[in-house]
Design an enzyme around this catalytic site. Sequence first.
Site, PDB file in Angstrom:
ATOM      1  N   TYR A 164      -3.560 -17.384 -76.189  1.00 18.49           N
ATOM      2  CA  TYR A 164      -4.564 -18.189 -76.896  1.00 18.49           C
ATOM      3  C   TYR A 164      -5.048 -19.328 -75.997  1.00 18.49           C
ATOM      4  CZ  TYR A 164      -6.597 -21.359 -80.356  1.00 18.49           C
ATOM      5  OH  TYR A 164      -7.441 -22.202 -81.046  1.00 18.49           O
ATOM      6  N   LYS A 168      -8.905 -19.957 -74.402  1.00 16.82           N
ATOM      7  CA  LYS A 168      -9.703 -21.165 -74.594  1.00 16.82           C
ATOM      8  C   LYS A 168     -10.092 -21.785 -73.250  1.00 16.82           C
ATOM      9  CE  LYS A 168     -10.071 -21.053 -78.997  1.00 16.82           C
ATOM     10  NZ  LYS A 168     -11.400 -20.869 -79.623  1.00 16.82           N
TER      11      LYS A 168
END
Length: 258
Positions: A164, A168
């Site tokens: 994750y 990002k």
Amino acid sequence: MRSAVAYRIKGRGRRMYDLTGKRALVTGSTQGIGKAIAKLLAERGATVIVHGSSSREKCERAAQEMQGNTEMAVENLSESGCAQRLYDQTGDVDILVLNASVQVRKAWDKITEEEFARQMDTNVRASLFLTQKYVPYMKQKKWGRILMIGSVQQYKPHKEMAVYAASKSAQMSLVCNLAKQLAPDGITVNNLSPGAIATPRNAEVLQDEVYARQVRAGIPLGYAGSAEDCAAAALLLCAEEGKYITGIDLMVDGGMHL
């Protein structure tokens, strides 16, 4: 004393942060940060498209809580061809807020190929291809706002969210790249990175008081933020008042990244 919201710009006869006449798509806007952003943009006059991954009922419930003009669209952004299908539902927009994301909490060495792909497809691939679909209209109008929602994990990656955090960081790289290329067309491209925000996604872990204290200890301001904190920052980057801001990462994290 007049509030900042009610203040009228001298000589222009309009309120600040007025989005009347603009169309905005906020992906992942049935709850949490996306919902708060969609709600505020609608309050400021934009026609807002409430997006969900699978449930039209959730979109309808969210839209009912918003004051202003709303539409709805349902599309799973982890799937191939999602950008075209979503565009077919919405048509052109002036403001694109790429908030939808997938977050898998798991040790880095336990992540499966499917979990890796689902996070990268939703958080990075969809961001690129949705931008491709919606930018031509913005170029034609010589006005556009693209806002990607990042994370404090670009700076302080959580040990159970390695993929994750990586997704990002990749998204932020897109922001830096596209902001320079699209600026001549009057299109700004920015990132907004929340820290620990009290949303449904984080509700379960923040209910553990021991863990919650550890989280708060890492935030200089000493508390978790709200979805509305993020929405207020997003409004600036989506409005005319933010026209001279592009290519930035606006941290809404209480100083957590420090």
